[in-house]
Design a protein around this motif. Sequence first.
Motif, PDB file in Angstrom:
ATOM      1  N   PHE A  12       0.970  -1.313  -0.055  1.00  0.00           N
ATOM      2  CA  PHE A  12      -0.377   0.344   0.090  1.00  0.00           C
ATOM      3  C   PHE A  12       0.881   1.184  -0.367  1.00  0.00           C
ATOM      4  CE2 PHE A  12      -2.073   3.494   2.250  1.00  0.00           C
ATOM      5  CZ  PHE A  12      -2.764   3.543   1.658  1.00  0.00           C
ATOM      6  N   CYS A  15       1.960   1.408  -3.219  1.00  0.00           N
ATOM      7  CA  CYS A  15       1.251   2.185  -3.885  1.00  0.00           C
ATOM      8  C   CYS A  15       0.890   4.255  -4.106  1.00  0.00           C
ATOM      9  CB  CYS A  15       0.061   1.918  -4.174  1.00  0.00           C
ATOM     10  SG  CYS A  15       0.556   0.074  -5.016  1.00  0.00           S
ATOM     11  N   LEU A  16       0.645   3.974  -2.834  1.00  0.00           N
ATOM     12  CA  LEU A  16       0.994   5.800  -2.314  1.00  0.00           C
ATOM     13  C   LEU A  16       1.893   6.548  -2.744  1.00  0.00           C
ATOM     14  CD1 LEU A  16      -1.154   7.221  -0.333  1.00  0.00           C
ATOM     15  CD2 LEU A  16       0.355   7.233   0.816  1.00  0.00           C
ATOM     16  N   VAL A  19       0.863   6.600  -6.807  1.00  0.00           N
ATOM     17  CA  VAL A  19       0.019   7.669  -7.667  1.00  0.00           C
ATOM     18  C   VAL A  19       0.257   9.407  -6.949  1.00  0.00           C
ATOM     19  CG1 VAL A  19      -2.411   7.779  -6.517  1.00  0.00           C
ATOM     20  CG2 VAL A  19      -1.355   5.580  -6.796  1.00  0.00           C
ATOM     21  N   TRP A  20       1.014   9.129  -5.379  1.00  0.00           N
ATOM     22  CA  TRP A  20       1.472  10.545  -5.153  1.00  0.00           C
ATOM     23  C   TRP A  20       1.985  10.901  -6.289  1.00  0.00           C
ATOM     24  CZ3 TRP A  20       6.054  13.170  -4.314  1.00  0.00           C
ATOM     25  CH2 TRP A  20       6.065  14.570  -3.817  1.00  0.00           C
ATOM     26  N   ALA A  44      -4.345   4.583  -4.317  1.00  0.00           N
ATOM     27  CA  ALA A  44      -3.983   3.874  -3.806  1.00  0.00           C
ATOM     28  C   ALA A  44      -4.182   2.456  -3.330  1.00  0.00           C
ATOM     29  CB  ALA A  44      -2.863   4.704  -2.798  1.00  0.00           C
ATOM     30  N   SER A  48      -3.227  -0.894  -4.882  1.00  0.00           N
ATOM     31  CA  SER A  48      -2.937  -2.133  -3.672  1.00  0.00           C
ATOM     32  C   SER A  48      -3.737  -3.676  -3.834  1.00  0.00           C
ATOM     33  CB  SER A  48      -2.697  -1.363  -2.893  1.00  0.00           C
ATOM     34  OG  SER A  48      -3.250  -0.697  -1.221  1.00  0.00           O
TER      35      SER A  48
END
Length: 99
Positions: A12, A15-16, A19-20, A44, A48
């Motif tokens: 996660f 992915c965060l 994405v950010w 995210a 994820s």
Amino acid sequence: MLRYTLMRLGIFVGCLVVVWGLVYSGLAPRGLGDSNGLWIVLLALLLSAPISFVVLREERDRASERIVQRVDRAKANLDANRNQEDAADDTARVEGRPS
């Protein structure tokens, strides 16, 4: 179980970060108004979840087996305790003592 949770959290967080980076570089939409942070977290999570489902399949199966073993052990202990209580009650009735 802790290992699975930490692995899932790691996916996660990865992915965060991705994405950010995509949102702030302009490759992904920024969301509406002040919802930018929530938008990033939701994207995210959306990314994820399927990654975790595929990548962590073996770890999830191992954690599931451990949980099943613990539940079976707890059931066996409860049955053993129940049988001991029944035997004590039967013995008391045979000897004429109140239960």
